[in-house]
Motif scaffolding. Structure first.
Motif, mmCIF file in Angstrom:
data_model
loop_
_atom_site.group_PDB
_atom_site.id
_atom_site.type_symbol
_atom_site.label_atom_id
_atom_site.label_comp_id
_atom_site.label_asym_id
_atom_site.label_seq_id
_atom_site.Cartn_x
_atom_site.Cartn_y
_atom_site.Cartn_z
ATOM 1 N N ALA A 1 21.907 40.751 63.328
ATOM 2 C CA ALA A 1 22.408 41.978 63.490
ATOM 3 C C ALA A 1 22.017 42.890 64.441
ATOM 4 N N LEU A 2 20.383 42.994 64.491
ATOM 5 C CA LEU A 2 19.659 43.728 65.562
ATOM 6 C C LEU A 2 20.234 43.122 67.044
ATOM 7 N N ASP A 3 20.466 41.993 67.171
ATOM 8 C CA ASP A 3 21.062 41.251 68.459
ATOM 9 C C ASP A 3 22.407 41.957 68.986
ATOM 10 N N LYS A 4 23.113 41.910 67.732
ATOM 11 C CA LYS A 4 24.507 42.375 67.928
ATOM 12 C C LYS A 4 24.727 43.860 68.332
ATOM 13 N N VAL A 5 23.721 44.821 67.958
ATOM 14 C CA VAL A 5 23.472 46.146 68.445
ATOM 15 C C VAL A 5 22.748 46.221 69.551
ATOM 16 N N GLY A 6 22.234 45.443 70.144
ATOM 17 C CA GLY A 6 21.231 45.469 71.254
ATOM 18 C C GLY A 6 19.890 45.883 70.976
ATOM 19 N N LEU A 7 19.367 45.755 69.629
ATOM 20 C CA LEU A 7 18.074 46.086 69.470
ATOM 21 C C LEU A 7 17.010 45.111 69.117
ATOM 22 N N LEU A 8 17.379 44.009 69.396
ATOM 23 C CA LEU A 8 16.445 42.779 69.028
ATOM 24 C C LEU A 8 14.853 43.178 69.603
ATOM 25 N N ASN A 9 15.053 43.716 70.932
ATOM 26 C CA ASN A 9 13.686 43.908 71.378
ATOM 27 C C ASN A 9 12.762 44.829 70.920
ATOM 28 N N LYS A 10 13.534 45.463 69.914
ATOM 29 C CA LYS A 10 12.839 47.003 69.400
ATOM 30 C C LYS A 10 12.340 46.748 67.732
ATOM 31 N N GLU A 11 12.581 45.361 67.557
ATOM 32 C CA GLU A 11 12.514 45.169 65.838
ATOM 33 C C GLU A 11 11.393 45.612 65.269
ATOM 34 N N LYS A 12 10.012 45.727 66.352
ATOM 35 C CA LYS A 12 8.900 46.143 65.491
ATOM 36 C C LYS A 12 8.469 47.752 65.669
ATOM 37 N N SER A 13 9.397 48.305 66.446
ATOM 38 C CA SER A 13 9.376 49.618 66.649
ATOM 39 C C SER A 13 9.594 50.579 65.388
ATOM 40 N N MET A 14 8.896 51.939 65.447
ATOM 41 C CA MET A 14 9.431 52.473 64.373
ATOM 42 C C MET A 14 10.628 53.408 64.685
ATOM 43 N N PRO A 15 11.633 53.553 63.732
ATOM 44 C CA PRO A 15 12.872 54.399 64.016
ATOM 45 C C PRO A 15 12.714 55.783 64.700
ATOM 46 N N ILE A 16 11.518 56.547 64.691
ATOM 47 C CA ILE A 16 11.225 57.833 65.395
ATOM 48 C C ILE A 16 11.111 57.797 66.748
ATOM 49 N N GLY A 17 10.667 56.443 67.161
ATOM 50 C CA GLY A 17 10.715 56.311 68.770
ATOM 51 C C GLY A 17 11.841 55.952 69.164
ATOM 52 N N LEU A 18 12.993 55.595 68.649
ATOM 53 C CA LEU A 18 14.276 55.307 69.250
ATOM 54 C C LEU A 18 15.276 56.645 69.612
ATOM 55 N N SER A 19 15.903 56.375 70.597
ATOM 56 C CA SER A 19 16.758 57.641 70.913
ATOM 57 C C SER A 19 17.915 57.718 69.824
ATOM 58 N N GLY A 20 18.478 58.967 70.078
ATOM 59 C CA GLY A 20 19.861 59.105 68.832
ATOM 60 C C GLY A 20 20.713 58.110 69.026
ATOM 61 N N GLY A 21 21.286 57.621 70.186
ATOM 62 C CA GLY A 21 22.242 56.432 70.203
ATOM 63 C C GLY A 21 21.499 55.121 69.762
ATOM 64 N N GLU A 22 20.248 54.844 69.823
ATOM 65 C CA GLU A 22 19.736 53.712 69.208
ATOM 66 C C GLU A 22 19.669 53.854 67.960
#
Lengths: 217, 302
Positions: A121-142
């Motif tokens: 699912a993460l791969d599908k939305v292009g976030l596979l390389n961020k799986e260990k990040s915390m959501p707060i560090g993501l941009s609005g779109g991410e």
């Protein structure tokens, strides 16, 4: 299939969010829900997911009449629905991976298979390389895409999205729409609300237009 | 079924990890809970041990009737027939004053003592075994027997045993009372800690509900948390009580030795330990259940 049969919703205090609405959405259909803020789009989506209950009329989702279902049965209806929330509703104290894991935990998915599903699912939305990040560090779109990954990880038959392109620039919004289209192409019923119709018109799909809780003509 | 067990196993291990991840907070909590358990537990063990010990003593209460020095054989016969027919008398024995003197000399190794005396200073006596050990019955019997003609005095030999058994009864009641009071405290403390946890994880709960979590899914981690908390605090309380016994026993042994007795507090046996764990688990789960149900009802109302 989603079917509304003379559905009205009145909130405590007397505000009529939906007035005597009847329509149906076939399995695998992709439908847009348009209208200005306060037209009842969010309420309609909440009725489909059983978060709110209709004041009168029948809401039938996947052959179950939600108006007659006991409150204790509603969670199991919701487990077949994916919801992309307007305000994301992410868990900010958990990693991206764990956020997407949540729906599988709720269903009680086997942990090893679950990890595979989460990564897909993460791969599908292009976030596979961020799986260990915390959501707060993501941009609005991410964050929006993370919310989408969580909504589809358990492969729901219905996907609901409340204003998914709000606050995103047009290019990003188009990306998100393409994502929904790809789910529609694999047979998921998709219902997307937006107040900006310009995005929808490019897709040539059915648009349900609401105004003050009724169909706008 | 396997799936269901897996879910529970997951919740159980995660709840335990949750406790272990916050060692200090968890330890303080466990200490509070285990103190609440250790107090009634220690009292229970003390009362039980003293009861065991007093049960081994020969404490059948006996009444001794001392006759007047100048009582005639006819008076003795009268008392004897009264005793024979009295419903409250379980049995009796007559101790002739000459025999009593002989026995006294033999016991104390002072043969020939009587030669220095003007006649036998001891009275005739009856030793009476009462039929009933109830305090009121004993008092009544003592009064009745004192009223018989030519009876000098009726002594109640085991009055102290009677008092001890009353004290033990009081101890039992105190244990029960403390047990109940601390059981309620345990439920309330667990209720409170779980409520705090629910508040801390409110977002997670609300979001989980929105994406299809059932009430039992929401409840499960908290119930397991409470279960672990209950079991761990019961074990800790057991440890505290055992330590207390370990410290108290040498002192008690020394005290008892002065009275030529052996007295030691015992520890919990396996059955009692099992029961303690079961009760602690039940009480903490009840507290957690109260807290989660309360929260879920509130969430429903929105």
């Amino acid at each position: 299939m989603i079917q509304f049969d003379q559905v009205s919703k009145r909130y405590p205090g007397g505000f009529d969010a939906l007035k005597n609405l009847s329509f149906s959405i076939e399995n695998g259909e992709m439908v847009f829900l348009a209208g200005p803020s306060g037209a009842g789009k969010s309420t309609l989506l909440k009725l489909v997911s059983g978060i709110e209950r209709a004041t009168s009329g029948n809401v039938i989702v996947n052959r179950q009449n939600l108006s007659q279902l006991r409150a204790s049965q509603l969670p199991y209806v919701r487990q077949h629905i994916g919801i992309v929330f307007q305000d994301h509703k992410l868990l900010y104290d958990r990693s991206v991976f764990d956020n997407v894991m949540l729906p599988l935990d709720i269903i009680g998915f086997d942990r090893r298979d679950a990890a595979r599903r989460v990564r897909a699912a993460l791969d599908k939305v292009g976030l596979l390389n961020k799986e260990k990040s915390m959501p707060i560090g993501l941009s609005g779109g991410e964050q929006q895409r993370l919310c989408i990954a969580r909504a589809v990880v358990h492969r729901p038959s219905i996907l609901l999205a409340d204003e998914p392109s709000a606050n995103l620039d047009r290019a990003y919004a188009l990306d998100i729409m393409e994502l929904f289209k790809s789910f529609h192409q694999v047979g998921v019923t998709v219902l997307i609300s937006a107040h900006d119709e310009t995005l929808m018109e490019d897709y040539g799909r059915r648009i349900i237009r609401l105004r003050e809780g009724q169909f706008a003509s | 079924m396997k799936h269901y067990l897996t879910l529970h196993w997951q919740s159980a291990t995660r709840a335990l990890m949750h406790i272990l991840r916050q060692p200090l907070a968890s330890l303080l909590n466990l200490l509070m809970l285990s103190l609440a358990l250790a107090l009634p537990l220690s009292l229970y063990l003390a009362v039980q041990s003293i009861e065991d010990w007093s049960g081994k003593l020969n404490v059948t209460p006996e009444l001794t009737i001392f006759m007047e020095m100048n009582s005639e054989p006819a008076d003795l016969a009268a008392v004897e027939s009264t005793l024979k027919n009295h419903p409250k008398v379980g049995g009796f024995a007559f101790i002739d004053k000459d025999h009593a003197l002989e026995a006294l000399e033999a016991r104390n190794g002072i043969a020939g003592m009587s030669e220095g005396l003007d006649g036998n200073p001891l009275p005739d006596a009856f030793v009476v075994k009462p039929a009933s050990l109830q305090t009121q019955d004993l008092d009544l019997l003592q009064k009745e027997l004192s009223g018989l003609p030519m009876v000098e005095n009726v002594q109640f030999d085991a009055a102290w045993a009677q008092r001890l058994s009353q004290l033990l009864k009081l101890g039992e009641q105190l244990t029960l009372f403390l047990g109940i009071a601390f059981a309620v405290a345990l439920v309330l403390v667990t209720h409170n800690t779980i409520r705090m946890q629910i508040l801390a994880r409110r977002d997670e709960i609300n979001i989980s509900k929105l994406i299809g979590a059932s009430d039992s899914f929401i409840r499960r981690p908290f119930l397991y948390h409470a279960l672990w908390q209950g079991l761990l605090s019961a074990l800790l309380a057991w440890g505290m009580a055992s330590y207390l016994i370990h410290v108290a026993n040498p002192v008690l042994a020394e005290l008892a030795r002065l009275y030529n007795e052996q007295l030691a507090l015992r520890s919990l046996n396996a059955g009692e330990l099992g029961l303690l764990l079961l009760i602690a688990a039940f009480l903490s789960i009840s507290g957690a259940r109260l807290a989660t149900d309360h929260h879920l009802r509130q969430a429903q109302a929105h």
